[in-house]
Every structure is written in structure tokens, then in C-alpha cells.
Design a protein around this motif. Structure first.
Motif, PDB file in Angstrom:
ATOM      1  N   GLU A   1       0.844  -1.190   0.000  1.00  0.00           N
ATOM      2  CA  GLU A   1       0.000   0.000   0.000  1.00  0.00           C
ATOM      3  C   GLU A   1       0.882   1.245   0.000  1.00  0.00           C
ATOM      4  OE1 GLU A   1      -3.552  -0.187   2.638  1.00  0.00           O
ATOM      5  OE2 GLU A   1      -2.774  -2.176   3.069  1.00  0.00           O
ATOM      6  N   PRO A   2       0.486   2.246  -0.774  1.00  0.00           N
ATOM      7  CA  PRO A   2       1.304   3.455  -0.844  1.00  0.00           C
ATOM      8  C   PRO A   2       1.240   4.255   0.452  1.00  0.00           C
ATOM      9  CG  PRO A   2      -0.727   3.747  -2.080  1.00  0.00           C
ATOM     10  CD  PRO A   2      -0.738   2.333  -1.567  1.00  0.00           C
ATOM     11  N   GLN A   3       2.329   4.904   0.785  1.00  0.00           N
ATOM     12  CA  GLN A   3       2.375   5.772   1.967  1.00  0.00           C
ATOM     13  C   GLN A   3       2.946   7.114   1.552  1.00  0.00           C
ATOM     14  OE1 GLN A   3       4.888   3.026   4.305  1.00  0.00           O
ATOM     15  NE2 GLN A   3       3.417   3.418   5.932  1.00  0.00           N
ATOM     16  N   LEU A   4       2.647   8.133   2.342  1.00  0.00           N
ATOM     17  CA  LEU A   4       3.237   9.453   2.102  1.00  0.00           C
ATOM     18  C   LEU A   4       4.549   9.553   2.862  1.00  0.00           C
ATOM     19  CD1 LEU A   4       0.331  12.038   2.369  1.00  0.00           C
ATOM     20  CD2 LEU A   4       1.473  11.171   0.316  1.00  0.00           C
ATOM     21  N   ARG A   5       5.570  10.095   2.199  1.00  0.00           N
ATOM     22  CA  ARG A   5       6.793  10.418   2.925  1.00  0.00           C
ATOM     23  C   ARG A   5       7.063  11.905   2.784  1.00  0.00           C
ATOM     24  NH1 ARG A   5      11.627   6.609   2.720  1.00  0.00           N
ATOM     25  NH2 ARG A   5      11.749   7.109   0.529  1.00  0.00           N
ATOM     26  N   TRP A   6       7.123  12.582   3.914  1.00  0.00           N
ATOM     27  CA  TRP A   6       7.365  14.025   3.948  1.00  0.00           C
ATOM     28  C   TRP A   6       8.855  14.272   4.048  1.00  0.00           C
ATOM     29  CZ3 TRP A   6       3.231  17.122   3.131  1.00  0.00           C
ATOM     30  CH2 TRP A   6       1.968  16.538   3.320  1.00  0.00           C
ATOM     31  N   ILE A   7       9.336  15.218   3.241  1.00  0.00           N
ATOM     32  CA  ILE A   7      10.735  15.631   3.312  1.00  0.00           C
ATOM     33  C   ILE A   7      10.744  16.927   4.121  1.00  0.00           C
ATOM     34  CG2 ILE A   7      12.828  16.116   1.988  1.00  0.00           C
ATOM     35  CD1 ILE A   7      11.535  13.355   1.410  1.00  0.00           C
ATOM     36  N   VAL A   8      11.137  16.814   5.382  1.00  0.00           N
ATOM     37  CA  VAL A   8      10.977  17.930   6.328  1.00  0.00           C
ATOM     38  C   VAL A   8      12.310  18.652   6.513  1.00  0.00           C
ATOM     39  CG1 VAL A   8      10.381  18.536   8.708  1.00  0.00           C
ATOM     40  CG2 VAL A   8       9.074  16.771   7.497  1.00  0.00           C
ATOM     41  N   PRO A   9      12.400  19.916   6.088  1.00  0.00           N
ATOM     42  CA  PRO A   9      13.649  20.679   6.253  1.00  0.00           C
ATOM     43  C   PRO A   9      13.837  21.107   7.704  1.00  0.00           C
ATOM     44  CG  PRO A   9      11.960  22.084   5.288  1.00  0.00           C
ATOM     45  CD  PRO A   9      11.328  20.735   5.475  1.00  0.00           C
ATOM     46  N   VAL A  10      15.059  20.968   8.198  1.00  0.00           N
ATOM     47  CA  VAL A  10      15.355  21.293   9.596  1.00  0.00           C
ATOM     48  C   VAL A  10      16.639  22.109   9.665  1.00  0.00           C
ATOM     49  CG1 VAL A  10      15.810  20.360  11.904  1.00  0.00           C
ATOM     50  CG2 VAL A  10      14.335  19.090  10.321  1.00  0.00           C
ATOM     51  N   CYS A  11      16.585  23.192  10.424  1.00  0.00           N
ATOM     52  CA  CYS A  11      17.806  23.910  10.745  1.00  0.00           C
ATOM     53  C   CYS A  11      18.296  23.368  12.085  1.00  0.00           C
ATOM     54  CB  CYS A  11      17.529  25.417  10.826  1.00  0.00           C
ATOM     55  SG  CYS A  11      19.001  26.342  11.294  1.00  0.00           S
ATOM     56  N   PHE A  12      19.388  22.591  12.019  1.00  0.00           N
ATOM     57  CA  PHE A  12      19.884  21.897  13.214  1.00  0.00           C
ATOM     58  C   PHE A  12      20.832  22.787  14.023  1.00  0.00           C
ATOM     59  CE2 PHE A  12      18.689  18.192  10.633  1.00  0.00           C
ATOM     60  CZ  PHE A  12      18.099  17.374  11.585  1.00  0.00           C
ATOM     61  N   GLY A  13      20.835  22.587  15.330  1.00  0.00           N
ATOM     62  CA  GLY A  13      21.836  23.174  16.217  1.00  0.00           C
ATOM     63  C   GLY A  13      21.676  24.662  16.452  1.00  0.00           C
ATOM     64  N   GLY A  14      22.626  25.221  17.180  1.00  0.00           N
ATOM     65  CA  GLY A  14      22.615  26.653  17.480  1.00  0.00           C
ATOM     66  C   GLY A  14      21.366  27.027  18.250  1.00  0.00           C
ATOM     67  N   ALA A  15      20.866  28.226  17.981  1.00  0.00           N
ATOM     68  CA  ALA A  15      19.677  28.711  18.679  1.00  0.00           C
ATOM     69  C   ALA A  15      18.452  27.886  18.310  1.00  0.00           C
ATOM     70  CB  ALA A  15      19.446  30.180  18.327  1.00  0.00           C
ATOM     71  N   HIS A  16      18.501  27.215  17.124  1.00  0.00           N
ATOM     72  CA  HIS A  16      17.354  26.421  16.696  1.00  0.00           C
ATOM     73  C   HIS A  16      17.321  25.047  17.353  1.00  0.00           C
ATOM     74  CE1 HIS A  16      17.637  29.477  13.524  1.00  0.00           C
ATOM     75  NE2 HIS A  16      16.345  29.330  13.417  1.00  0.00           N
ATOM     76  N   GLY A  17      18.462  24.586  17.852  1.00  0.00           N
ATOM     77  CA  GLY A  17      18.514  23.258  18.465  1.00  0.00           C
ATOM     78  C   GLY A  17      19.537  23.230  19.582  1.00  0.00           C
ATOM     79  N   GLU A  18      19.126  23.759  20.733  1.00  0.00           N
ATOM     80  CA  GLU A  18      20.070  24.020  21.829  1.00  0.00           C
ATOM     81  C   GLU A  18      20.724  22.763  22.393  1.00  0.00           C
ATOM     82  OE1 GLU A  18      17.999  26.241  24.789  1.00  0.00           O
ATOM     83  OE2 GLU A  18      17.546  27.905  23.430  1.00  0.00           O
ATOM     84  N   ASP A  19      20.077  21.602  22.187  1.00  0.00           N
ATOM     85  CA  ASP A  19      20.597  20.390  22.823  1.00  0.00           C
ATOM     86  C   ASP A  19      21.434  19.532  21.879  1.00  0.00           C
ATOM     87  OD1 ASP A  19      19.247  21.109  25.131  1.00  0.00           O
ATOM     88  OD2 ASP A  19      17.429  20.013  24.557  1.00  0.00           O
ATOM     89  N   LEU A  20      21.626  19.988  20.651  1.00  0.00           N
ATOM     90  CA  LEU A  20      22.325  19.134  19.675  1.00  0.00           C
ATOM     91  C   LEU A  20      23.721  18.740  20.178  1.00  0.00           C
ATOM     92  CD1 LEU A  20      22.497  17.819  16.853  1.00  0.00           C
ATOM     93  CD2 LEU A  20      23.431  19.982  16.005  1.00  0.00           C
ATOM     94  N   ASP A  21      24.476  19.702  20.682  1.00  0.00           N
ATOM     95  CA  ASP A  21      25.843  19.400  21.118  1.00  0.00           C
ATOM     96  C   ASP A  21      25.858  18.425  22.300  1.00  0.00           C
ATOM     97  OD1 ASP A  21      26.884  20.950  19.129  1.00  0.00           O
ATOM     98  OD2 ASP A  21      27.053  22.756  20.372  1.00  0.00           O
ATOM     99  N   ASP A  22      24.888  18.603  23.239  1.00  0.00           N
ATOM    100  CA  ASP A  22      24.803  17.688  24.384  1.00  0.00           C
ATOM    101  C   ASP A  22      24.455  16.271  23.938  1.00  0.00           C
ATOM    102  OD1 ASP A  22      25.459  19.621  26.155  1.00  0.00           O
ATOM    103  OD2 ASP A  22      23.391  20.085  26.763  1.00  0.00           O
ATOM    104  N   VAL A  23      23.525  16.182  22.995  1.00  0.00           N
ATOM    105  CA  VAL A  23      23.123  14.860  22.478  1.00  0.00           C
ATOM    106  C   VAL A  23      24.342  14.193  21.837  1.00  0.00           C
ATOM    107  CG1 VAL A  23      21.775  13.688  20.688  1.00  0.00           C
ATOM    108  CG2 VAL A  23      20.669  15.374  22.188  1.00  0.00           C
ATOM    109  N   ALA A  24      25.103  14.986  21.059  1.00  0.00           N
ATOM    110  CA  ALA A  24      26.284  14.449  20.383  1.00  0.00           C
ATOM    111  C   ALA A  24      27.305  13.965  21.418  1.00  0.00           C
ATOM    112  CB  ALA A  24      26.896  15.527  19.486  1.00  0.00           C
ATOM    113  N   ARG A  25      27.544  14.790  22.435  1.00  0.00           N
ATOM    114  CA  ARG A  25      28.538  14.448  23.451  1.00  0.00           C
ATOM    115  C   ARG A  25      28.148  13.145  24.161  1.00  0.00           C
ATOM    116  NH1 ARG A  25      28.133  15.724  28.347  1.00  0.00           N
ATOM    117  NH2 ARG A  25      26.601  17.360  27.957  1.00  0.00           N
ATOM    118  N   ARG A  26      26.872  13.050  24.543  1.00  0.00           N
ATOM    119  CA  ARG A  26      26.446  11.851  25.274  1.00  0.00           C
ATOM    120  C   ARG A  26      26.540  10.591  24.425  1.00  0.00           C
ATOM    121  NH1 ARG A  26      22.849  15.320  28.021  1.00  0.00           N
ATOM    122  NH2 ARG A  26      21.433  15.193  26.255  1.00  0.00           N
ATOM    123  N   SER A  27      26.378  10.739  23.103  1.00  0.00           N
ATOM    124  CA  SER A  27      26.441   9.532  22.270  1.00  0.00           C
ATOM    125  C   SER A  27      27.845   9.313  21.701  1.00  0.00           C
ATOM    126  CB  SER A  27      25.384   9.595  21.160  1.00  0.00           C
ATOM    127  OG  SER A  27      25.332  10.873  20.610  1.00  0.00           O
TER     128      SER A  27
END
Lengths: 255, 340
Positions: free
Chosen positions: A92-118
Motif C-alpha cells: 500500500e502506498p504511503q506518504l513520505r514528507w521531506i521535512v527541512p530542519v535547521c539543526f543546532g545553534g539557537a534552533h537546536g540548543e541540545d544538539l551538542d549535548d546529544v552528540a557528546r552523550r552519544s
């Protein structure tokens, strides 16, 4: 390829005088959830009399019925019949959304912490998020809040000890084994990775919900300037494509 | 100029409610709607509306409103003191108010929630097919919130129809005791036999933690058999979820759509409304029924709601249907045995 043959027999669970739960298994797993959404579509197509609405979740479907039109017993039998025939369903066909994201910085304050922990670089975390084949497992918690399955295992980590009281609309987040896009400004204990200019819930839009249960999502990284440009467009909608379920499942399993 | 009702002094928590927002739970949207659909339907019947028309649900005490335009036909379904321009008027009857007249609804003498409806209903834009207010998601009603001083509620009818007033003898409505009928499931297998026995054999008390979303009960701890986390699934109306504390929470109209605590049972629809009318400190006990009995309870409730117009009398005291005719209705016998 059949993805449902290994599941236990579907189980009916009573849920009061005007609802039933059809349960296909337990836990959070991609093929189980795919079977849930196939059954949900099947129930919609069958147009059984008396069904008011269905609520597909990770591993089951709540079927709300009008007791003036039908009763739990005949409806339950019909639902089990539809669930038993699930394996015979063609792709059965499904929809796939291509969602643009501005990662990190003020837009993603936890990116660096997530990276460090992993133990990864921020660039590597972004790359993983943008190659993962996410599935909308279910919507719940608040209007338009989509629980996304498919977060690469290396990124699984507990939620924040201290939840933020407000996270902005369009926040792309991860918590535990899941990812999400926040529909509206809300409190959250999930880790903020970035922001998308796409609104997953907008009452001024028809339909107001971008994502439906069973949809798929692929994130794509954009610059802060591109974020600003897209957010400035009124009624901006991200691109989407149609994919066929079994092929997508294989991809998802490999991701 | 459109006729309005201006809110002078709202009750502590008054919201516009209809039958709720149906069809969007799959998107995480709560149903909302009247916590007591029967009393909501009574208020509507008194002004000649269909049962699901939007009406105001107030909590513990009612609102003071003044008519701008009109005349307006309004009715209050509640055990409360009412005045129009300071003069006492009866509840359970429709009233015709003219421009500038004010209605004040006092504190409830019993129950938690009362309703008032206006003929023709409110002229509000539905959100996802409903004008029901859901405060947590700021949907419906007037800007998604409770009534506040100065709000102007636009009415669908500029002028009330020219006809006599109607009233209802509230003793004809089913009595509501502290017995809540439940169907076990969907997750009764998450509880020990002792846990299920406590749930069905012991008294519980309505706690102060109760609102339109849910009602937390005090009483014996319900013992889990295998933890208190399930893979989150859908939450039907009246679901009795038992979190780690072992103390049950019954989920009501404003409930979240999905949740991860096991649900030992679900209260049958009409008894969910009865619970929504219970005050903190009131005692209750759960009684199990099977699906067939729950179906009969629902059917009797529907007959009651559908039969409401036939229970109305003209406000002058002249019965539209005399008592002999009333006793001839199936619904009377059915309702009495159903609610005893």
C-alpha cells in the motif's frame, strides 16, 4: 514479502460500552506499527456500520462505535476478520514528507549535548537524523503531536531531567527511543535538535494536520537563512512523495 | 445588530460545550463535550434545541449574563437559585428575557455541574466540527477559554420564537447513586486478583483532584501484577487508569487521547456523567457488568434523551402529556430500573 506473519493472533479487548481495542502485539516496533496502520486503512475501507472513529497507536487500534447502530460482539468479529486477512494485503502506498530542519545553534540548543552523550560529533548526529527513515507511529498527547519511530539506536538517551516549560512550535526533538516534531509551543523534556519551518498543526489550514498516523518522514538539513526564508512563506508546506510500504520497510530496517 | 449575551460575572469554570469534537482523536485532539450529556440535553430541550446544540456548562456556581438585543429564550438545567433582574425565577424552565434584562445563576445546591442553553444556540465558528471548549488545547468556545467578564456570546437567533415556555419536573430524571457500573478491561490482566477484588468490593471517594479531564479517587490501593507501564494506547471515555500509586483515575470528557497507564476497567457512559456530578468526599462503588448489560444501559439512556421533549410541560402547569400517558412510555420503566 509479508511483514505480519510472525505476530501473535490479534486480540480484542473490551474498552467500555462504546469502544473496542484490537491489539496486534505489544511494544514499539516498526513492522508491528506498520501492521496497525494497514489494519486501520482496512477498517476505513470496509466502512463497517456504526464506527465513529478509530485511534491507531503503536500496537493497537481503539475503535469507537455508536451503540445505537452496532454492538461489541458483531463489530468485534468483523474487526478480527479484517485483522486476520492482513497478510493478504498488497503493498500500500504511503506518504513520505521531506521535512527541512535547521539543526543546532539557537534552533537546536541540545544538539551538542546529544552528540557528546552519544560520543559523536554534532555533524554525525545530524547525518544520522537525516538518513533515518522515520515513521509516524501515532499522534497523541496534544493536537498534531506525532511520535516518530526509527531513531538510530546510538542516539537513544533518556529525556532531560528538567523539562523546558516552553519549546517553540516546529521543534525537532528526540526523547528515549523516539523523535518528534512539536506542533505548537509546549513544555517538553525532549532534547531539542533543530527547528523546521513546516507547521504540523495549523487550524487556519485545511486540513490542519500535516502528518497522519502511518506517514513517513525524512529530515533534510537547511541553513538558518533558508529556515528564515521558508518560515516567511505563508502557508509553507514541505515536499512529499509516495512510497510503497514493503520497500520502505526494508529501507527502514536497514537504516 | 446581532443579539448577544454579555457575561457580567462568570462562574468559577464555565465553558461552552456540545457533543464534542468527534473524529480527530487519531490526531491527538481531545473529544471534550458536555461532562453530563443528559443535563446538557435537558437544557437544550427546554428551549427547543436539538440535544447536541452548544450550551454553557458551569461548575459549582453559574454565570451572570445580560441580554443585548433579543428577546432571548434561555433555560437553566441545574439545582440552583436563579434571579432575573434580582427577582427569583425557577430553574428547569425556559424564560424569555428582553434587551437589558440580566439572569444570575447562583451556587449549585447539589451536583458539580449545571447547564444553560439559549434557543437556537450560539453563533460561534466550529473548530474541527465542534464548538466544545477544550481549555488545555485552547480550542472551541470563545477563543478556547472559559467564560470571562465582558465576553459577548453571539446568538444564532436574533429573536426568540413566539411561543409558550416549557418546564421539566426534575424528579422525572433518573436518580444517580454512588454505584458506577464498569466493564472490566482493556488491561485487567495488569492487576492481581486482590487488586481487582479491592477495585470491585471496596468503597472509593472522589478526591479534590477532579476536573473535566479526569477524577482521581481515594481508597484502597489497586495492586498491579506486572508494573504500571503499558505501550501507550487509546483512552476511551470513562477509562479507569491506575498509575504507580495504585489509586484509580477515571478519565472524563477532556481526557488525553492516548496514555501509558494500564486501564483496569471502563465506566459505562451514563455513569461517567453521574461521576462527573459527584463532589469531592462523595463515596462510590464499582459494579461489574458485561457487554450485553452495558448495551442495555446505553439503550435506556438513549431512550431517555430521545424522550426528553415528551417529558416537558408547558410552564403554566398544563401537562403536554398527562401522567397516565407518561407511565405508558417504555422509557419510564426502563430508566427507573436502569438507574435505581
Amino acid at each position: 514479502m509479508s511483514v505480519t506473519t510472525s505476530f501473535p493472533a490479534p486480540v480484542l479487548r473490551p474498552a467500555g460500552d462504546s469502544a473496542l481495542i484490537v491489539e496486534l502485539g505489544d511494544g514499539i516496533a516498526q513492522d508491528l506499527n506498520a501492521a496497525v496502520h494497514r489494519l486501520d486503512r482496512r477498517i476505513a475501507d470496509a466502512a463497517l456500520p456504526g464506527i465513529v472513529e478509530t485511534v491507531p497507536t503503536y500496537r493497537s487500534i481503539l475503535v469507537q462505535f455508536d451503540p445505537a447502530v452496532t454492538a461489541a460482539e458483531p463489530l468485534g468479529q468483523a474487526l478480527l476478520g479484517l485483522a486476520a486477512e492482513l497478510t493478504q494485503t498488497a503493498a500500500e502506498p504511503q506518504l513520505r514528507w521531506i521535512v527541512p530542519v535547521c539543526f543546532g545553534g539557537a534552533h537546536g540548543e541540545d544538539l551538542d549535548d546529544v552528540a557528546r552523550r552519544s560520543g559523536l560529533s554534532a555533524e554525525e548526529v545530524v547525518r544520522l537524523h537525516c538518513t533515518a527513515d522515520y515513521r509516524v507511529y501515532m499522534l497523541g498527547f496534544s493536537p498534531g503531536f506525532a511520535y516518530l519511530g526509527g531513531l538510530p539506536e546510538v542516539l537513544h538517551q533518556p529525556r532531560r531531567e528538567n523539562p523546558r516549560m516552553v519549546t517553540p512550535a516546529g521543534s525537532v526533538m528526540q526523547g528515549g527511543a523516539q523523535a518528534a516534531i512539536s506542533p505548537i509551543a509546549m513544555p517538553s523534556g525532549w532534547h531539542l535538535l533543530g527547528r523546521t519551518p513546516a507547521r504540523t498543526f495549523d487550524l487556519k489550514r485545511e486540513p490542519p494536520f500535516l502528518l497522519a498516523p502511518g506517514d513517513r518522514i525524512r529530515f533534510t538539513a537547511i541553513s538558518a537563512a533558508e529556515f528564515d526564508r521558508l518560515e516567511g512563506l505563508s502557508g509553507y508546506l514541505p515536499d512529499c512523495e509516495t512510497v510503497t510500504a514493503p520497500a520502505a520497510l526494508l529501507q527502514g530496517a536497514a537504516a | 445588530m446581532t443579539t448577544h449575551l454579555r457575561v457580567v460575572a462568570p462562574g468559577p469554570s464555565s465553558t461552552i460545550q456540545d457533543r464534542g469534537r468527534v473524529g480527530y482523536q487519531r490526531y491527538g485532539v481531545s473529544v471534550a463535550g458536555a461532562a453530563d450529556p443528559l443535563l446538557h440535553a435537558v437544557a437544550n430541550a427546554l428551549v427547543g434545541n436539538r440535544p447536541g446544540e452548544g450550551a454553557v456548562e458551569f461548575t459549582l456556581a453559574g454565570d451572570s449574563v445580560v441580554v443585548e438585543g433579543g428577546p432571548v429564550r434561555i433555560a437553566v438545567a441545574a439545582d440552583a437559585e436563579l434571579t432575573v433582574d434580582g427577582e427569583p425565577v425557577p430553574s428547569w424552565t425556559s424564560l424569555r428575557l428582553t434587551d437589558g434584562q440580566s439572569l444570575r445563576i447562583g451556587a449549585l445546591r447539589s451536583g458539580m455541574r449545571g447547564y444553560w442553553a439559549v434557543e437556537g444556540g450560539f453563533a460561534l465558528q466550529p473548530v474541527l466540527g465542534s464548538i466544545a471548549t477544550h481549555i488545555r488545547s485552547r480550542m472551541g468556545g470563545l477563543d478556547g477559554g472559559a467564560l470571562k467578564p465582558g465576553d459577548r456570546l453571539p446568538l444564532a437567533l436574533d429573536q426568540a420564537a413566539d411561543r409558550g415556555e416549557r418546564c421539566l419536573d426534575p424528579s422525572l430524571l433518573p436518580g444517580r447513586g454512588g454505584r458506577l457500573r464498569v466493564m472490566l478491561g482493556p488491561q485487567q490482566d495488569y492487576f492481581t486478583p486482590a487488586g481487582i477484588e479491592a477495585f470491585l468490593e471496596e468503597d472509593y471517594t472522589v478526591s479534590h483532584e477532579a476536573d473535566r479531564m479526569g477524577c482521581r479517587l481515594d481508597g484502597p490501593v489497586i495492586e498491579h501484577a506486572r508494573g504500571f507501564n503499558i505501550t501507550s494506547d487509546g483512552i476511551p471515555l470513562g477509562a479507569v487508569q491506575v498509575p504507580g500509586t495504585g489509586r484509580p483515575i477515571v478519565l472524563l470528557a477532556d481526557r488525553q487521547t492516548t496514555g501509558g497507564y494500564p486501564k483496569i476497567a471502563c465506566v459505562v457512559g451514563p455513569d461517567v456523567a453521574a461521576l462527573a456530578q459527584m463532589r469531592p468526599g462523595e463515596r462510590l462503588r464499582f459494579t461489574p457488568v458485561d457487554a450485553a448489560e452495558a448495551g442495555r444501559i446505553q439503550a435506556r439512556h438513549r431512550e431517555m434523551v430521545d424522550g426528553l421533549p415528551a417529558l416537558l410541560q408547558s410552564a403554566g402547569g398544563f401537562a403536554l402529556y398527562d401522567s397516565g400517558r407518561l407511565l405508558g412510555f417504555n422509557l419510564i420503566g426502563g430508566v427507573v430500573t436502569g438507574w435505581d
